[in-house]
Enzyme design. Structure first.
Site, PDB file in Angstrom:
ATOM      1  N   LYS A   1       0.794  -1.221   0.000  1.00 19.97           N
ATOM      2  CA  LYS A   1       0.000   0.000   0.000  1.00 19.97           C
ATOM      3  C   LYS A   1       0.835   1.283   0.000  1.00 19.97           C
ATOM      4  O   LYS A   1       0.522   2.218  -0.740  1.00 19.97           O
ATOM      5  CB  LYS A   1      -0.993  -0.025   1.160  1.00 19.97           C
ATOM      6  CG  LYS A   1      -2.026  -1.137   0.989  1.00 19.97           C
ATOM      7  CD  LYS A   1      -2.948  -1.270   2.188  1.00 19.97           C
ATOM      8  CE  LYS A   1      -3.866  -2.467   2.004  1.00 19.97           C
ATOM      9  NZ  LYS A   1      -4.817  -2.606   3.128  1.00 19.97           N
TER      10      LYS A   1
ATOM     11  N   ASN B   1      -4.925   1.845  -1.303  1.00 22.31           N
ATOM     12  CA  ASN B   1      -5.383   0.462  -1.489  1.00 22.31           C
ATOM     13  C   ASN B   1      -6.251   0.295  -2.729  1.00 22.31           C
ATOM     14  O   ASN B   1      -6.766  -0.797  -2.974  1.00 22.31           O
ATOM     15  CB  ASN B   1      -6.105  -0.064  -0.243  1.00 22.31           C
ATOM     16  CG  ASN B   1      -7.512   0.455  -0.095  1.00 22.31           C
ATOM     17  OD1 ASN B   1      -7.836   1.559  -0.540  1.00 22.31           O
ATOM     18  ND2 ASN B   1      -8.364  -0.310   0.559  1.00 22.31           N
TER      19      ASN B   1
ATOM     20  N   GLY C   1       1.759   0.706   9.051  1.00 22.97           N
ATOM     21  CA  GLY C   1       1.935   0.479   7.629  1.00 22.97           C
ATOM     22  C   GLY C   1       0.802   1.073   6.824  1.00 22.97           C
ATOM     23  O   GLY C   1       0.131   2.017   7.271  1.00 22.97           O
TER      24      GLY C   1
END
Length: 291
Positions: A82, A103, A145
């Site tokens: 991502k 995403n 993340g």
């Protein structure tokens, strides 16, 4: 009676079929093909979503090839790509700029690619639908993340009182805190290890739990009684973290709810039609979809 969307049989793929892919490493755990392909068939769309395994060192080559293919209209992105995917788009949404991750990428009318991130929106929508409104809540988030950064931004936008984010990658963590503080100053604190003290909601936004032998992302036995423990992992549905948290009496919130919350957002972003009925749940579709 609640109505759910069930698979309508195999949709024939032809030379006019529009392609969508989901990229990941690994990719065996993704649930989006089982969700969207039955919906494509039900809606009469000549489209198919397929998983594509892309290792990090080959990601840019894979993405550039897909972007050059004239019949690929969209790219879904999962762990660990991502953050890198955000840099492979020509244009980025404000959410992508804040989180530093994407995403979903779509082909625009002019041929350029636009990046968006629905992880946070979907996660918060799933929480609210399950009765766990994060407004005024204290939240601990493990993982900074791609998914974690989007969830952090969405939680702050939803009005959490305090957000404690942890990640062993301190450079990535501090970069995220700087971006979050620019929009929601003073509401985020960071640490290398999980900081769950006082949290009513604790979220695992790491890949820990995908494999049976993974360690726990945090210790549910160290939480105060009756907390909400959430995991973004969709397969397995019941991770070791959720199983142990439930055994301790905590409320558990599984990863499929995040996908539930993204269905309408994906429909609008990619122009899928007709609208998804409010009674349709992604978890129902996935459970009814063929293996």
């Amino acid at each position: 009676m609640t109505e759910t969307v069930a698979p309508q049989g195999n949709h024939p793929i032809s030379g006019s079929t529009r392609l969508y892919v989901v990229l990941g490493d690994p990719v065996t755990q993704v649930q989006s093909p089982a969700l969207l392909n039955p919906l494509f068939a039900r809606w009469g769309m000549d489209a198919v979503l397929v998983p594509v395994h892309a290792e990090p060192e080959r990601l840019e080559r894979v993405v550039r090839g897909l972007q050059d293919a004239g019949n690929v209209d969209g790219i879904f992105v999962t762990v660990p790509h991502k953050p890198a995917a955000a840099g492979l788009a020509d244009r980025r949404s404000p959410m992508v700029e804040v989180t530093g991750s994407a995403n979903a990428l779509r082909r625009e009318a002019d041929g350029r690619w636009y990046a968006e991130n629905f992880d946070g929106l979907g996660f918060v929508a799933g929480l609210v639908a399950a009765g766990h409104d994060p407004n005024r809540e204290r939240v601990a988030l493990v993982g900074a993340g791609g998914a974690g950064s989007a969830i952090a931004a969405a939680l702050l936008a939803a009005g959490v009182e305090r957000l404690a984010v942890c990640d062993p990658d301190t450079a990535k963590l501090e970069a995220l805190r700087t971006r979050l503080d620019a929009h929601w100053p003073g509401r985020t604190r960071t640490s290398a290890a999980p900081d769950t003290e006082g949290a009513g909601l604790v979220v695992n936004a790491t890949p820990l739990g995908l494999a049976p032998g993974d360690p726990l992302p945090f210790r549910p036995d160290r939480l105060a009684p009756g907390r909400v423990v959430a995991d973004i992992i969709m397969h397995p549905r019941e991770t070791r973290l959720l199983r142990e948290a439930a055994e301790l009496g905590h409320h558990v919130h599984c990863g499929i709810h995040m996908l539930d919350g993204q269905v309408d957002a994906y429909r609008a972003f990619f122009g899928f039609a007709p609208p998804v009925r409010a009674t349709t749940r992604a978890g129902d579709v996935v459970r009814r979809a063929p293996a």
